[in-house]
Scaffold this motif. Structure first.
Motif, PDB file in Angstrom:
ATOM      1  N   ASP A 276       6.330 -13.207 -37.843  1.00  0.00           N
ATOM      2  CA  ASP A 276       7.523 -13.998 -37.508  1.00  0.00           C
ATOM      3  C   ASP A 276       8.743 -13.105 -37.257  1.00  0.00           C
ATOM      4  O   ASP A 276       9.874 -13.585 -37.266  1.00  0.00           O
ATOM      5  CB  ASP A 276       7.824 -15.037 -38.591  1.00  0.00           C
TER       6      ASP A 276
ATOM      7  N   VAL B 109       6.595 -16.132 -33.500  1.00  0.00           N
ATOM      8  CA  VAL B 109       7.991 -16.409 -33.111  1.00  0.00           C
ATOM      9  C   VAL B 109       8.029 -17.422 -31.978  1.00  0.00           C
ATOM     10  O   VAL B 109       7.333 -17.257 -30.966  1.00  0.00           O
ATOM     11  CB  VAL B 109       8.706 -15.097 -32.694  1.00  0.00           C
ATOM     12  N   LYS B 110       8.828 -18.459 -32.162  1.00  0.00           N
ATOM     13  CA  LYS B 110       8.840 -19.556 -31.194  1.00  0.00           C
ATOM     14  C   LYS B 110      10.073 -19.564 -30.307  1.00  0.00           C
ATOM     15  O   LYS B 110      10.015 -19.973 -29.158  1.00  0.00           O
ATOM     16  CB  LYS B 110       8.756 -20.897 -31.937  1.00  0.00           C
ATOM     17  N   ASN B 111      11.203 -19.150 -30.855  1.00  0.00           N
ATOM     18  CA  ASN B 111      12.467 -19.431 -30.168  1.00  0.00           C
ATOM     19  C   ASN B 111      13.100 -18.251 -29.454  1.00  0.00           C
ATOM     20  O   ASN B 111      14.138 -18.423 -28.816  1.00  0.00           O
ATOM     21  CB  ASN B 111      13.471 -20.014 -31.160  1.00  0.00           C
ATOM     22  N   TYR B 112      12.548 -17.086 -29.598  1.00  0.00           N
ATOM     23  CA  TYR B 112      13.156 -15.916 -28.956  1.00  0.00           C
ATOM     24  C   TYR B 112      12.103 -15.152 -28.180  1.00  0.00           C
ATOM     25  O   TYR B 112      10.914 -15.160 -28.529  1.00  0.00           O
ATOM     26  CB  TYR B 112      13.797 -15.007 -30.013  1.00  0.00           C
ATOM     27  N   LYS B 113      12.578 -14.478 -27.124  1.00  0.00           N
ATOM     28  CA  LYS B 113      11.668 -13.635 -26.336  1.00  0.00           C
ATOM     29  C   LYS B 113      12.413 -12.358 -25.964  1.00  0.00           C
ATOM     30  O   LYS B 113      13.658 -12.274 -26.114  1.00  0.00           O
ATOM     31  CB  LYS B 113      11.196 -14.379 -25.085  1.00  0.00           C
TER      32      LYS B 113
ATOM     33  N   ASP C 210      16.399 -11.580 -24.927  1.00  0.00           N
ATOM     34  CA  ASP C 210      17.403 -12.525 -25.437  1.00  0.00           C
ATOM     35  C   ASP C 210      18.508 -11.791 -26.190  1.00  0.00           C
ATOM     36  O   ASP C 210      18.266 -10.793 -26.878  1.00  0.00           O
ATOM     37  CB  ASP C 210      16.756 -13.538 -26.404  1.00  0.00           C
TER      38      ASP C 210
ATOM     39  N   GLU D  16      12.412 -14.481 -37.769  1.00  0.00           N
ATOM     40  CA  GLU D  16      13.022 -15.397 -36.801  1.00  0.00           C
ATOM     41  C   GLU D  16      14.025 -16.354 -37.445  1.00  0.00           C
ATOM     42  O   GLU D  16      15.075 -16.629 -36.883  1.00  0.00           O
ATOM     43  CB  GLU D  16      11.906 -16.202 -36.122  1.00  0.00           C
ATOM     44  N   ARG D  17      13.682 -16.842 -38.635  1.00  0.00           N
ATOM     45  CA  ARG D  17      14.564 -17.818 -39.286  1.00  0.00           C
ATOM     46  C   ARG D  17      15.971 -17.277 -39.499  1.00  0.00           C
ATOM     47  O   ARG D  17      16.928 -18.053 -39.619  1.00  0.00           O
ATOM     48  CB  ARG D  17      13.953 -18.224 -40.624  1.00  0.00           C
TER      49      ARG D  17
ATOM     50  N   ARG E   1      21.086 -17.214 -31.947  1.00  0.00           N
ATOM     51  CA  ARG E   1      21.240 -16.933 -30.523  1.00  0.00           C
ATOM     52  C   ARG E   1      22.728 -16.755 -30.218  1.00  0.00           C
ATOM     53  O   ARG E   1      23.566 -17.547 -30.677  1.00  0.00           O
ATOM     54  CB  ARG E   1      20.666 -18.103 -29.723  1.00  0.00           C
TER      55      ARG E   1
ATOM     56  N   GLN F 108      24.491 -20.630 -36.474  1.00  0.00           N
ATOM     57  CA  GLN F 108      24.284 -20.960 -35.051  1.00  0.00           C
ATOM     58  C   GLN F 108      25.376 -21.913 -34.567  1.00  0.00           C
ATOM     59  O   GLN F 108      25.906 -21.771 -33.458  1.00  0.00           O
ATOM     60  CB  GLN F 108      22.893 -21.586 -34.858  1.00  0.00           C
TER      61      GLN F 108
END
Lengths: 352, 352
Positions: free
Chosen positions: A30, A77-81, A84, A140-141, A145, A303
């Motif tokens: 993660d 990891v789901k929300n970042y690539k 970013d 990630e948590r 962003r 955020q």
């Protein structure tokens, strides 16, 4: 203080490498790997570098106002690539299971959260190293962003100075027309003024210095009270719904407290030492005033404040800093000589 | 202290009459004339009789927990008639125009309210005399109705000890299942336990005395923590949503504060002197705890607490007192030797 204890000069005793030259820890599923572009310089960094709180483990790599570019992500990891623009604030982990973590209040995690530097990794017990560095790897948590609309360098201090002042104003639910006082106009205070104004409040800055009056108005303050002027303080008695006190050193809360109206709330974010001179609770009883502590903010709210800044054209006023001048910057910060936050341009680390 | 400064012995210097033998002031159109049946003895009475706060004007007639029978009303009085059982608490007037008065928070009146004794009448400047007396005449707005279901003598302390503890619990909106600590089990504390329990809370009493454990449970406490026992205090750390601190003298708030959970609120109603040892705001910041002062309650809420007591079978535990023993009662109160409130039977004044 020897040079060895300085952040920039801190040497890892076993390798001869500066800690910021270390590779980050081995990636976990993660994890988000980040190349650091900018890092704000918080007064807390100085406290740790100089071991003011007796809890520093050297070598220490300070920095918890981190903005960088994603260079890679773990498989979960789901929300970042890659590519970013992201931020990391004061925390890089928490128990993730307690009621606070469930509520997105990781800063109050009762299972024990992990500070971005001088903390202990929950899995391997290694020391965490902060943002005065080329790279960082964070779950990630604990990554946020950075909105495209924000200047990435000026966004860095939002991760600590920003969220620290935004969170208590949201906690008491400041509404348009509310009368908000801000004590002190440093890195935190100048953000507090901007937030309170953007929330629609009538903002009053308390400052010791006549010299700050015009600047306060430029930052958005509607009124300025010179706190050293007894007449001005007396005239402000009972006139505010909230006071956000950002002064980071021991000071007398009572004169400011008396400027709150009935049912007013005094929001304390800076002073960690016991209250001396003693807090006059008699005046609090006779007016139902509240004193409320507040610490940074949780990840969802971090955020939120970034998005709020983008939506309201708010950014931190910064001075860009070459990391080779970090020690001089610390000396200037101790004298309050910065408007309002140093931000390290990490390119200069690579040149160092 | 000379006998002259004692409440019961206080002589009006010009007439030779004890002040409680005066006729009340000439009636006004909104006045309710009351024959006093019972009056609770509050620790504040002692402070005024002994001029502890340097603001006593002798002669003083203490007493602000008054229950009596209406003997007559002015032509503008709408809600009371001769024969009604009524109460008068700590206030007999206020500006009636400020935002607090408009909100029924007369206790925080910014125009200046008028205490039931040792105050100044807003119209003729005369000194107000309290409830250790045969009669009192009070504006309708400052009169409350004593529900028939309540024992009139045991209802008297609700007018101060009751409302003082009820109001902050309502202010923070205690809900069923909330964990409420009460510090001290005197006149205020024992009512706080009963209220918190009736609101559905899980109640913990903090007391220095092992001897009070059983009694605390009889009053409704689910748990008792002996505050002198470090182990018990450590075990209670972070365990409460609210703490109602009723201790009327200077004491260390920090050990109790540490028993609050994240976002907990510390409700202070007793200690009027500045906080010493200093308040540890660092622990408040790291847990977003609040310290909130609270003073008695407004008139609508004073009626509310009386009705709440009637609806929930709550009354104050009292010792009936012959006013001829008032000085002895004061000495016993100073030693904490009363369970939990002396109430003067005013018949004994007529016999005195």
């Amino acid at each position: 203080m020897s040079d060895q204890t300085r952040a920039y000069a801190a040497q890892a005793p076993d390798s001869g490498l500066a800690p910021w030259q270390y590779e980050p820890r081995a990636p976990r599923p993660d994890d988000v790997s980040i190349e650091i572009l900018y890092c704000g310089v918080c007064h807390t960094d100085i406290h740790f570098v100089e071991n003011d709180w007796g809890m520093t483990e050297y070598p220490v790599v300070p920095g918890h106002e981190i903005v960088g570019r994603v260079t890679g992500v773990g498989r979960d990891v789901k929300n970042y690539k890659e590519g970013d623009l992201v931020g990391v604030g004061c925390l890089v982990d928490s128990c993730r299971e307690c009621a606070c973590c469930e509520d997105g209040l990781e800063q109050y995690c009762t299972g024990g959260n992990v500070p971005t530097y001088n903390g202990k990794d929950r899995y391997d017990g290694s020391t965490t190293y902060g943002g005065y560095s080329e790279h960082i790897r964070v779950a990630e948590r604990f990554v946020v962003r950075i909105p495209e609309k924000l200047d990435p360098a000026a966004a860095a201090p939002i991760l600590c100075a920003g969220i620290t002042t935004y969170s208590p104003l949201r906690y008491v639910d400041v509404q348009p027309g509310d009368r908000v006082g801000v004590v002190g106009m440093g890195g935190l205070g100048h953000m507090g003024i901007k937030f309170a104004k953007a929330m629609g409040a009538e903002v009053t800055l308390f400052t010791r210095s006549e010299a700050k009056v015009e600047e306060a108005r430029r930052n958005g303050a509607h009124n300025v009270v010179i706190s050293a002027d007894d007449e001005q303080m007396a005239a402000a008695a009972g006139s505010l719904d909230y006071i956000l006190d950002t002064v980071p050193v021991e000071h007398d809360l009572n004169p400011y407290m008396s400027c709150l109206d009935v049912d007013g709330a005094y929001l304390l974010v800076g002073q960690l030492t016991p209250v001396n001179p003693p807090l006059d609770v008699g005046q609090m009883i006779f007016t139902r005033r509240a004193l409320i502590g507040s610490l940074i903010g949780g990840l969802p709210e971090t955020q939120e404040v970034l998005d709020f800044c983008a939506d309201n054209d708010i950014s931190c006023d910064i001075e860009m800093l070459d990391i080779r001048n970090i020690n001089e910057a610390y000396e200037r910060m101790k004298k309050g000589d910065v408007r309002y936050r140093f931000v390290i341009d990490m390119k200069t680390l690579r040149q160092a």
